[in-house]
Design a protein around this motif. Sequence first.
Motif, PDB file in Angstrom:
ATOM      1  N   SER A  15       0.815  -1.205   0.000  1.00 57.37           N
ATOM      2  CA  SER A  15       0.000   0.000   0.000  1.00 57.37           C
ATOM      3  C   SER A  15       0.854   1.263   0.000  1.00 57.37           C
ATOM      4  CB  SER A  15      -0.933   0.005   1.215  1.00 57.37           C
ATOM      5  OG  SER A  15      -0.180  -0.051   2.411  1.00 57.37           O
ATOM      6  N   LYS A  71      -1.544  -2.587 -11.281  1.00 62.80           N
ATOM      7  CA  LYS A  71      -2.820  -1.880 -11.406  1.00 62.80           C
ATOM      8  C   LYS A  71      -2.742  -0.880 -12.556  1.00 62.80           C
ATOM      9  CE  LYS A  71      -3.426  -2.228  -6.379  1.00 62.80           C
ATOM     10  NZ  LYS A  71      -2.166  -2.989  -6.147  1.00 62.80           N
ATOM     11  N   TYR A  73      -4.238   2.128 -15.089  1.00 56.87           N
ATOM     12  CA  TYR A  73      -5.271   3.167 -15.158  1.00 56.87           C
ATOM     13  C   TYR A  73      -4.900   4.166 -16.251  1.00 56.87           C
ATOM     14  CZ  TYR A  73      -2.535   6.783 -12.648  1.00 56.87           C
ATOM     15  OH  TYR A  73      -1.615   7.710 -12.281  1.00 56.87           O
ATOM     16  N   GLU A 101      -9.864  -0.771 -12.826  1.00 58.13           N
ATOM     17  CA  GLU A 101     -10.477  -0.593 -11.512  1.00 58.13           C
ATOM     18  C   GLU A 101     -10.042   0.696 -10.817  1.00 58.13           C
ATOM     19  OE1 GLU A 101      -9.281  -4.173  -9.582  1.00 58.13           O
ATOM     20  OE2 GLU A 101     -10.646  -5.439 -10.748  1.00 58.13           O
ATOM     21  N   TRP A 102      -9.156   1.446 -11.456  1.00 59.00           N
ATOM     22  CA  TRP A 102      -8.647   2.684 -10.862  1.00 59.00           C
ATOM     23  C   TRP A 102      -8.925   3.837 -11.813  1.00 59.00           C
ATOM     24  CZ3 TRP A 102      -5.749   3.066  -6.173  1.00 59.00           C
ATOM     25  CH2 TRP A 102      -5.570   1.824  -5.523  1.00 59.00           C
ATOM     26  N   LYS A 125     -16.220   6.598  -6.933  1.00 58.84           N
ATOM     27  CA  LYS A 125     -15.726   5.660  -5.920  1.00 58.84           C
ATOM     28  C   LYS A 125     -16.704   4.532  -5.616  1.00 58.84           C
ATOM     29  CE  LYS A 125     -17.022   8.155  -1.687  1.00 58.84           C
ATOM     30  NZ  LYS A 125     -16.503   8.871  -0.490  1.00 58.84           N
ATOM     31  N   PHE A 128     -14.904   2.389  -8.505  1.00 58.06           N
ATOM     32  CA  PHE A 128     -13.469   2.463  -8.777  1.00 58.06           C
ATOM     33  C   PHE A 128     -12.694   2.887  -7.526  1.00 58.06           C
ATOM     34  CE2 PHE A 128     -15.713   3.502 -12.691  1.00 58.06           C
ATOM     35  CZ  PHE A 128     -15.079   2.689 -13.631  1.00 58.06           C
ATOM     36  N   HIS A 129     -11.413   2.550  -7.529  1.00 58.43           N
ATOM     37  CA  HIS A 129     -10.472   3.156  -6.594  1.00 58.43           C
ATOM     38  C   HIS A 129     -10.068   4.493  -7.218  1.00 58.43           C
ATOM     39  CE1 HIS A 129     -10.023  -0.629  -4.380  1.00 58.43           C
ATOM     40  NE2 HIS A 129      -9.963  -1.221  -5.554  1.00 58.43           N
ATOM     41  N   CYS A 160     -10.436   9.310  -1.516  1.00 56.52           N
ATOM     42  CA  CYS A 160      -9.420   8.941  -2.512  1.00 56.52           C
ATOM     43  C   CYS A 160      -8.377   8.041  -1.865  1.00 56.52           C
ATOM     44  CB  CYS A 160      -8.750  10.189  -3.088  1.00 56.52           C
ATOM     45  SG  CYS A 160      -9.864  11.208  -4.077  1.00 56.52           S
ATOM     46  N   GLU A 161      -7.949   7.039  -2.613  1.00 55.47           N
ATOM     47  CA  GLU A 161      -6.926   6.119  -2.098  1.00 55.47           C
ATOM     48  C   GLU A 161      -5.572   6.823  -1.976  1.00 55.47           C
ATOM     49  OE1 GLU A 161      -7.390   2.740  -1.536  1.00 55.47           O
ATOM     50  OE2 GLU A 161      -9.399   2.449  -2.373  1.00 55.47           O
ATOM     51  N   TYR A 162      -5.264   7.634  -2.989  1.00 52.52           N
ATOM     52  CA  TYR A 162      -4.003   8.378  -3.018  1.00 52.52           C
ATOM     53  C   TYR A 162      -4.250   9.729  -3.657  1.00 52.52           C
ATOM     54  CZ  TYR A 162      -1.935   3.755  -2.295  1.00 52.52           C
ATOM     55  OH  TYR A 162      -1.631   2.510  -1.804  1.00 52.52           O
ATOM     56  N   LYS A 198       0.183   8.291   1.656  1.00 55.08           N
ATOM     57  CA  LYS A 198      -1.017   8.504   0.842  1.00 55.08           C
ATOM     58  C   LYS A 198      -0.768   9.441  -0.334  1.00 55.08           C
ATOM     59  CE  LYS A 198      -4.307   6.837   1.887  1.00 55.08           C
ATOM     60  NZ  LYS A 198      -4.780   5.462   1.575  1.00 55.08           N
TER      61      LYS A 198
END
Length: 261
Positions: A15, A71, A73, A101-102, A125, A128-129, A160-162, A198
């Motif tokens: 992560s 991943k 995108y 997926e992102w 969201k 999606f991530h 948001c993931e990042y 993050k």
Amino acid sequence: MEFLKLPKRTTGDRSYGLTSIADFGTPVGRLISILDDYSHIIDIAKMGIGSAYITPNIQQKIDLYKEYQIKPYCGGTLFEKCYQQNKITEYLAYLKKLGIEWIEVSNGTLDIPLEERLTIIERAKEDFHVIAEVGSKDCDLDMSISEWQEEIQIFLEAGCEYVITEGRDSGTSGIYEKSGQIKSELIDELIKGIDPKKIIFEAPTAKHQMFFINQIGPNVNLGNVKLDDVLTLEAQRNGLRSETFYLEEQNANYINQAPAH
């Protein structure tokens, strides 16, 4: 046989400690050769600018990245093109059909109001991530440190993931001066109040990458990395280059000390 003491790196489906590469149209045959050797040190693959939309074998490329547990995108420019033409609904359907997926929500080229970006993030969201990007590609637009901090925090709180800090593939805007010089005071202030795990810092050159490694640690998240540079970057993270040679001895930052994940 391993016998050197090196900085502890995150591994597997990590992560943080991420390497996010920028793919600007790498042929599939060459990509297979690269991933055969280096997929274990690549986490995310951005199909740069709007290139995904005109890549003839885009489905094959996406499936390939996913086969190697990377991943994929599409770059934020494609998102902004769809926003400009009022095609966000079609864009989301396009990504889902491809199995992506992102999604990146950015305003590097267009000036999309913050509230509109947050509305799109809330919608996206569900399926999606989401990665948000802060900063403009226009090197003449300069955000204050407090504006950077506020936007990044807002996006993280929005789910948001990042958050990506804009730097372009040239390293001449956003967190960089026109000359390519890093805005070090900005970076210092960002990581004081925001968890750097993050944030994905765009760092397209070895000079930029080594700054962040020495400043934040070997497990800093770095983006816009060229495919040909992934092994060099991993060597830099492991203190195997002169400029990061004493990384293990310094071991001052908590990201350096973080256990493998």
